[in-house]
Enzyme design. Structure first.
Site, PDB file in Angstrom:
ATOM      1  N   ASP A  29      50.150  39.654  32.562  1.00 50.33           N
ATOM      2  CA  ASP A  29      49.413  40.919  32.713  1.00 50.33           C
ATOM      3  C   ASP A  29      49.472  41.380  34.174  1.00 50.33           C
ATOM      4  O   ASP A  29      48.459  41.449  34.843  1.00 50.33           O
ATOM      5  CB  ASP A  29      47.950  40.762  32.236  1.00 50.33           C
ATOM      6  CG  ASP A  29      47.159  39.735  33.030  1.00 50.33           C
ATOM      7  OD1 ASP A  29      47.775  38.835  33.668  1.00 50.33           O
ATOM      8  OD2 ASP A  29      45.911  39.840  33.057  1.00 50.33           O
ATOM      9  N   ASP A  65      50.472  37.567  38.978  1.00 52.98           N
ATOM     10  CA  ASP A  65      51.511  37.532  37.935  1.00 52.98           C
ATOM     11  C   ASP A  65      52.855  37.952  38.532  1.00 52.98           C
ATOM     12  O   ASP A  65      53.889  37.353  38.230  1.00 52.98           O
ATOM     13  CB  ASP A  65      51.176  38.509  36.802  1.00 52.98           C
ATOM     14  CG  ASP A  65      49.842  38.221  36.148  1.00 52.98           C
ATOM     15  OD1 ASP A  65      49.804  37.589  35.094  1.00 52.98           O
ATOM     16  OD2 ASP A  65      48.813  38.644  36.713  1.00 52.98           O
ATOM     17  N   ASN A  86      44.685  42.293  33.400  1.00 50.24           N
ATOM     18  CA  ASN A  86      44.240  42.792  34.703  1.00 50.24           C
ATOM     19  C   ASN A  86      44.156  44.310  34.711  1.00 50.24           C
ATOM     20  O   ASN A  86      43.256  44.900  35.304  1.00 50.24           O
ATOM     21  CB  ASN A  86      45.216  42.343  35.801  1.00 50.24           C
ATOM     22  CG  ASN A  86      45.068  40.868  36.137  1.00 50.24           C
ATOM     23  OD1 ASN A  86      43.954  40.357  36.198  1.00 50.24           O
ATOM     24  ND2 ASN A  86      46.176  40.194  36.357  1.00 50.24           N
ATOM     25  N   THR A 102      50.318  33.830  31.612  1.00 48.16           N
ATOM     26  CA  THR A 102      49.489  34.016  32.809  1.00 48.16           C
ATOM     27  C   THR A 102      48.506  35.181  32.640  1.00 48.16           C
ATOM     28  O   THR A 102      48.046  35.753  33.630  1.00 48.16           O
ATOM     29  CB  THR A 102      50.365  34.250  34.062  1.00 48.16           C
ATOM     30  OG1 THR A 102      51.095  35.475  33.882  1.00 48.16           O
ATOM     31  CG2 THR A 102      51.328  33.108  34.306  1.00 48.16           C
ATOM     32  N   PHE A 120      38.829  34.403  34.089  1.00 45.78           N
ATOM     33  CA  PHE A 120      39.156  35.742  33.566  1.00 45.78           C
ATOM     34  C   PHE A 120      40.040  35.719  32.316  1.00 45.78           C
ATOM     35  O   PHE A 120      39.744  36.407  31.325  1.00 45.78           O
ATOM     36  CB  PHE A 120      39.819  36.599  34.661  1.00 45.78           C
ATOM     37  CG  PHE A 120      40.262  37.945  34.139  1.00 45.78           C
ATOM     38  CD1 PHE A 120      39.347  38.971  33.962  1.00 45.78           C
ATOM     39  CD2 PHE A 120      41.582  38.166  33.780  1.00 45.78           C
ATOM     40  CE1 PHE A 120      39.740  40.201  33.446  1.00 45.78           C
ATOM     41  CE2 PHE A 120      41.990  39.393  33.264  1.00 45.78           C
ATOM     42  CZ  PHE A 120      41.065  40.414  33.095  1.00 45.78           C
ATOM     43  N   ASN A 121      41.156  34.970  32.342  1.00 49.13           N
ATOM     44  CA  ASN A 121      42.108  35.067  31.217  1.00 49.13           C
ATOM     45  C   ASN A 121      41.478  34.626  29.898  1.00 49.13           C
ATOM     46  O   ASN A 121      41.799  35.156  28.831  1.00 49.13           O
ATOM     47  CB  ASN A 121      43.359  34.221  31.489  1.00 49.13           C
ATOM     48  CG  ASN A 121      44.241  34.838  32.550  1.00 49.13           C
ATOM     49  OD1 ASN A 121      44.156  36.028  32.811  1.00 49.13           O
ATOM     50  ND2 ASN A 121      45.074  34.018  33.171  1.00 49.13           N
ATOM     51  N   HIS A 155      46.783  31.989  41.657  1.00 44.61           N
ATOM     52  CA  HIS A 155      46.584  31.353  40.347  1.00 44.61           C
ATOM     53  C   HIS A 155      47.894  31.243  39.544  1.00 44.61           C
ATOM     54  O   HIS A 155      48.345  30.156  39.204  1.00 44.61           O
ATOM     55  CB  HIS A 155      45.597  32.169  39.500  1.00 44.61           C
ATOM     56  CG  HIS A 155      44.267  32.404  40.137  1.00 44.61           C
ATOM     57  ND1 HIS A 155      43.326  31.412  40.270  1.00 44.61           N
ATOM     58  CD2 HIS A 155      43.710  33.529  40.661  1.00 44.61           C
ATOM     59  CE1 HIS A 155      42.244  31.914  40.836  1.00 44.61           C
ATOM     60  NE2 HIS A 155      42.455  33.187  41.089  1.00 44.61           N
ATOM     61  N   ASP A 156      48.458  32.397  39.184  1.00 47.57           N
ATOM     62  CA  ASP A 156      49.555  32.409  38.212  1.00 47.57           C
ATOM     63  C   ASP A 156      50.838  31.725  38.689  1.00 47.57           C
ATOM     64  O   ASP A 156      51.537  31.092  37.875  1.00 47.57           O
ATOM     65  CB  ASP A 156      49.857  33.851  37.773  1.00 47.57           C
ATOM     66  CG  ASP A 156      48.694  34.469  37.010  1.00 47.57           C
ATOM     67  OD1 ASP A 156      47.860  33.700  36.489  1.00 47.57           O
ATOM     68  OD2 ASP A 156      48.610  35.704  36.941  1.00 47.57           O
TER      69      ASP A 156
HETATM   70  C1  BDR Z   1      43.604  34.983  36.375  1.00 49.10           C
HETATM   71  O1  BDR Z   1      42.952  36.229  36.233  1.00 49.10           O
HETATM   72  C2  BDR Z   1      43.785  37.268  36.625  1.00 49.10           C
HETATM   73  O2  BDR Z   1      43.069  38.233  37.343  1.00 49.10           O
HETATM   74  C3  BDR Z   1      44.900  36.643  37.423  1.00 49.10           C
HETATM   75  O3  BDR Z   1      46.101  37.373  37.282  1.00 49.10           O
HETATM   76  C4  BDR Z   1      45.018  35.258  36.842  1.00 49.10           C
HETATM   77  O4  BDR Z   1      45.902  35.234  35.746  1.00 49.10           O
HETATM   78  C5  BDR Z   1      42.802  34.118  37.296  1.00 49.10           C
HETATM   79  O5  BDR Z   1      41.546  33.897  36.768  1.00 49.10           O
HETATM   80 CA    CA Z   2      47.387  37.062  35.294  1.00 49.40          CA
END
Ligand code: BDR
Ligand code: CA
Length: 308
Positions: free
Chosen positions: A10, A15, A40, A126, A168-169, A242-243
């Protein structure tokens, strides 16, 4: 050994950086396609950003399939407050000139996995897991073709980043996450406990900014925005990458600490929506990453972006 890889994402700043690192590793990663999902930013914006990354990399031979524009059951949430309205922070990517694919991401996943050899495709996710969960519901047999699913999502010790309890994901589509994590696919789950360990600190930003490589330059422009937000919202010095941890895992798994676990996702819709309860479990197909070597991992990601 080269893996056949599909990235379902996303984009989103981190990402995009994951995509750039993957594109810089053609010997190890045969990137077959990018699928995008609402997360996102809305799904059309995600598709434009994925196509922009491919245009930057001169890899528009790789198709982008647009997927689900909303979660399976819950109301959509976006993270434009972190990634900016464009999803790219301060960066501008080139506009793609290639005609967009007409096939949807869920159809693509069902067709491709449905026809692939057993255990032949690695799926990197991701973003919210809506596309793959929907594909699994449509055709449960597609798990046979999956060699491994490597996911950025969840949290245990770290609590959450979108709520005190949820990452979040998973929060964005808990029902999809529950389906994917209950599937028979061998899975590596990289959550906040690990990803918060790799930060874009000022010296690392200086390294990216000083680079003459277009991918590193774009990465620096994207991260600059998120770093400002991290400073304001979390009081933290340096956004977490993160990703890209998913791609780092494909390239150098020895940099990661894994334990076998079971994971339960809170789908109740209450204040713990999207919480992942991670419990040690012997001989499970699900591995949880507890830690990583951030210095070598950051170097590895930069080295591969420099090859784009
Ligand atoms: C995840 O949330 C998104 O905002 C980032 O792209 C990542 O995949 C981190 O919590
Ligand atoms: Ca992401």
């Amino acid at each position: 050994m080269q893996r056949s890889v599909i990235i379902d994402c996303d984009p989103g700043v981190d990402d995009c950086i994951a995509l750039l690192a993957a594109l810089g590793a053609p010997e190890q990663i045969d990137l077959r396609a990018i699928c995008v999902v609402a997360g996102n930013v809305p799904v059309d914006t995600c598709a434009r950003n994925a196509r922009g990354v491919l245009a930057l990399a001169g890899r528009e031979d790789i198709p982008v399939y647009s997927g689900c524009d909303r979660p399976m059951q819950v109301d959509p949430v976006f993270a434009e407050h972190i990634h900016g309205a464009s999803g790219l922070g301060d960066a501008k990517l080139p506009e793609s000139t290639v005609t967009p694919a007409t096939l949807g991401a869920v159809d693509y996943l069902c067709e491709t996995l449905g026809q692939a050899e057993p255990a032949s495709i690695t799926l990197v996710i991701t973003g919210p897991m809506t596309n793959f969960a929907t594909a699994l519901q449509r055709d449960p047999n597609i798990v046979e073709a999956v060699r491994e699913v490597v996911i950025m999502g969840g949290a245990s010790v770290e609590g959450g980043n979108i709520t005190p309890h949820a990452e979040f994901n998973i929060f964005a589509d808990p029902d999809a996450a529950a389906i994917v994590l209950a599937s028979a696919c061998p899975t590596v789950l990289i959550g906040l406990d690990a990803t918060l360990q790799i930060r874009c600190t000022p010296p690392r930003m200086s390294e990216l900014e000083a680079s003459s490589h277009p991918a590193c330059h774009a990465a620096a422009e994207m991260i600059a925005h998120v770093n400002r937000i991290y400073g304001e919202v979390y009081g933290a010095e340096g956004a977490a990458l993160h990703d890209p941890c998913t791609i780092g895992y494909l390239l150098a798994p020895e940099l990661y600490d894994l334990v076998s676990v079971s994971a339960k996702v809170d789908c109740s819709g209450g204040e713990r929506r999207g919480q992942t309860v991670i419990t040690p479990a012997q001989s499970s197909g699900l591995q949880w990453v507890t830690g990583l070597r951030d210095g070598p991992l950051f170097d590895l990601l930069v080295r591969h972006m420099e090859r784009v």
